[in-house]
Design a protein around this motif. Structure first.
Motif, short mmCIF file in Angstrom:
data_model
loop_
_atom_site.label_atom_id
_atom_site.label_comp_id
_atom_site.label_asym_id
_atom_site.label_seq_id
_atom_site.Cartn_x
_atom_site.Cartn_y
_atom_site.Cartn_z
N GLU A 1 91.00 -10.96 18.72
CA GLU A 1 90.42 -10.04 17.76
C GLU A 1 88.98 -10.42 17.44
OE1 GLU A 1 91.60 -8.13 13.46
OE2 GLU A 1 92.27 -10.15 13.91
N HIS A 2 88.70 -11.70 17.28
CA HIS A 2 87.34 -12.15 16.97
C HIS A 2 86.40 -11.88 18.14
CE1 HIS A 2 84.03 -15.04 16.49
NE2 HIS A 2 84.16 -14.73 15.21
N ARG B 1 85.71 -7.96 18.62
CA ARG B 1 85.50 -7.28 17.34
C ARG B 1 84.61 -6.08 17.46
NH1 ARG B 1 86.83 -9.39 12.40
NH2 ARG B 1 86.10 -8.04 10.79
N ASN C 1 94.32 -13.86 16.89
CA ASN C 1 93.11 -13.96 16.06
C ASN C 1 91.87 -14.28 16.90
OD1 ASN C 1 93.87 -16.56 16.57
ND2 ASN C 1 93.64 -17.28 14.47
#
Length: 68
Positions: free
Chosen positions: A64-65, A68, A61
């Motif tokens: 991914e952040h 992005r 996560n």
């Protein structure tokens, strides 16, 4: 964006995931390609460009952040 050869292993790993998310079309690689492939789900179009990172030292996560 890094220069060099395309991330063939990354693309091969990403294609099955992309196909689960919608209609997927791979883009022919060239130096001026805007993406590696795109996904067309029901509501929008997502253009996907794969990049290489040196080390994976964070949870998914966070990665991914950040990318992005």
């Amino acid at each position: 964006m890094k220069r060099g050869r395309p991330s063939t292993i990354g693309i091969d790993n990403a294609i099955p995931i992309a196909k689960k998310r919608g209609c997927m079309m791979r883009v022919t690689y060239s130096s001026d390609s805007v993406c590696d492939f795109f996904i067309r789900p029901v509501t929008h179009v997502a253009f996907i460009r794969l990049i290489r990172i040196e080390k994976i030292v964070a949870p998914v996560n966070e990665i991914e952040h950040e990318y992005r």
